[in-house]
Scaffold this active site. Structure first.
Site, mmCIF file in Angstrom:
data_model
loop_
_atom_site.group_PDB
_atom_site.id
_atom_site.type_symbol
_atom_site.label_atom_id
_atom_site.label_comp_id
_atom_site.label_asym_id
_atom_site.label_seq_id
_atom_site.Cartn_x
_atom_site.Cartn_y
_atom_site.Cartn_z
ATOM 1 N N HIS A 330 54.177 39.854 36.041
ATOM 2 C CA HIS A 330 53.549 39.796 37.377
ATOM 3 C C HIS A 330 52.208 40.537 37.361
ATOM 4 C CE1 HIS A 330 53.267 39.280 41.655
ATOM 5 N NE2 HIS A 330 53.334 40.578 41.902
ATOM 6 N N ASP A 347 49.414 43.521 46.198
ATOM 7 C CA ASP A 347 50.445 42.749 45.506
ATOM 8 C C ASP A 347 50.719 41.507 46.339
ATOM 9 O OD1 ASP A 347 52.610 41.707 44.192
ATOM 10 O OD2 ASP A 347 53.824 43.520 44.243
ATOM 11 N N CYS A 398 50.301 34.388 40.878
ATOM 12 C CA CYS A 398 49.963 35.805 41.078
ATOM 13 C C CYS A 398 48.633 36.163 40.414
ATOM 14 C CB CYS A 398 51.083 36.691 40.539
ATOM 15 S SG CYS A 398 51.450 36.426 38.785
#
Length: 439
Positions: A330, A347, A398
């Site tokens: 991630h 995030d 991401c």
């Protein structure tokens, strides 16, 4: 004009207008309908006698002696006693009289006739109705230019004409307003220096791609996987077809593509420093060097990454410092926001990692102490886990979210995009890498 030596025979002429002036009504071209029938007969008699006697001077003097009788049923306009000459008189008319003014002004502009008088081009002429008017005009077609009372009266009527509804219909009020605006603009440009127009940069991150650019990206994706598409000399990064394909939909971004794009963002800022804020972009290996899983925090491992010789500036001189964070599978982003004195964590899954911000606070204090010999108390800086930001709902975007967080922040823009833009951002990023130029 009176003959020389005889001027003592005539008293000084004064305006018939006194302290109370009554505007004539109804108003025609020059407002002469205010004369009574008695005055018109008197004028005719005076002009006839003057023609018979051939005495023009007597005609002019008698003309002055005629009283201009006006209706007394209008509002009174006060004029100061000490004023010797009336520059203008404002006429206050009823609505029906205003309509009459407009209708009367549509008549002939060349001549307005009275009984015994004629007004041509703003001058008073003498005419005898009993004889041939054409012959009389030939003999006495001379303007009366030295009549002070008539000149004051003409100015009063001229001022009244300027306040009719016909001028308003012609846009006279709009003309005055526009002239006033022009004067204000000229004064503003005189006192305030002109500034370069500020372009709205909100549309630039979403500029549509041309057909040629789309074709170039498509051809690059379909080429041989081992072909090197571009090479960046300063960063020693080569992008092959295989590496560029990580920008295709549904793929995870790799370190080479991310690091080259960050180099292009820094070059964009250097190319247009007034358009973008001053930032520093660490590559994807910085944080793993700073915080090793085995040894923990280690400033010396990255101390030489930010020397003046290598960067040409100190980190304390930047507004923001971007640090990409890779956590297993991630991508997230950490920001040292020097301008606002805070540490931020972004995030796309809205996760929180306080230990990352703690390590960066310690690093910044060590960096400033080492490079600038300044002690910075970062304990007063705020830690912010940004919540109002675009989120992802899939398991592969991401990396693109992290790149766009940096792109928009370096532009000084809010994060005004959504997951729906990710397909476009992937193709645009591939196009910018192929051109080795971020836009």
């Amino acid at each position: 004009m009176a003959p020389p030596g005889n001027h003592h025979r005539y008293p000084e002429l004064k305006s018939p207008l006194r302290r109370q002036v009554h505007a004539p009504s109804p108003v025609r071209k020059f407002g002469f309908s205010a004369f009574t029938r008695q005055n018109r007969n008197a004028v005719g008699q005076v002009s006839g006698n003057a023609l018979l006697n051939g005495n023009c001077n007597s005609l002019e003097r008698n003309t002055l002696d005629l009283r201009l009788q006006c209706r007394m049923d209008r509002e009174v306009i006060d004029v100061d006693d000490d004023e010797e000459e009336v520059d203008y008189v404002e006429v206050i008319s009823d609505d029906d009289e205003v309509e009459n003014v407009v209708a009367m002004e549509e008549e002939s502009e060349k001549e307005v006739s009275l009984d015994g008088f004629s007004v041509e081009n703003g001058s008073l002429m003498v005419v005898d109705d009993d004889d041939d008017p054409q012959a009389d005009k030939k003999s006495l077609n001379r303007p009366v230019t030295d009549v002070c009372s008539f000149e004051a009266y003409r100015k009063a009527l001229k001022s009244a004409e300027n306040r009719t509804s016909k001028l308003k219909a012609r846009g006279f009020g709009d003309f005055l307003r526009e002239r006033g605006r022009g004067l204000l603009r000229s004064l503003r440009s005189f006192f305030i220096p002109e500034q370069e127009p500020v372009e709205d940069g909100r549309s630039e991150p979403f500029e549509p791609l041309s057909k040629e650019e789309l074709t170039a990206v498509k051809d690059a994706f379909s080429a041989n996987v081992h072909n090197i598409l571009v090479s960046h000399e300063n960063s020693n990064i080569d992008i092959t077809v295989e590496k560029l394909r990580c920008l295709k939909p549904g793929q995870w971004l790799n370190d080479e593509v991310i690091n080259l794009y960050l180099v292009l963002l820094k070059e964009r800022e250097a190319r247009e420093p007034k358009k973008f804020i001053k930032c520093h972009f660490f590559n994807t290996f910085f944080f793993t060097k700073l915080v090793n899983s085995g040894t923990g925090y280690n400033y010396n491992a990255v101390r030489r990454w930010t020397s003046m010789k290598k960067l040409g500036y100190h980190l304390i001189d930047c507004d923001k410092i971007f640090i990409p964070i890779h956590m297993n599978i991630h991508w997230t982003l950490a920001v040292i926001n020097i301008k606002e004195r805070k540490f931020q964590y972004l995030d796309s899954y809205k996760g929180r990692e306080p230990r990352i911000l703690d390590a960066l606070a310690r690093y910044f204090a060590d960096e400033v102490k080492d490079k600038n010999q300044v002690d910075v108390d970062v304990s007063q800086w705020r830690q912010e886990f940004v919540q109002d930001l675009p989120e992802q709902s899939n398991g592969f975007d991401c990396g693109m979210f992290m790149l766009k967080y940096m792109d928009f922040y370096s532009r000084g823009l809010d994060l005004c995009f959504t997951e729906e833009h990710m397909a476009y951002f992937r193709v645009r990023t591939a196009k910018e890498i192929l051109q080795l130029r971020a836009e």
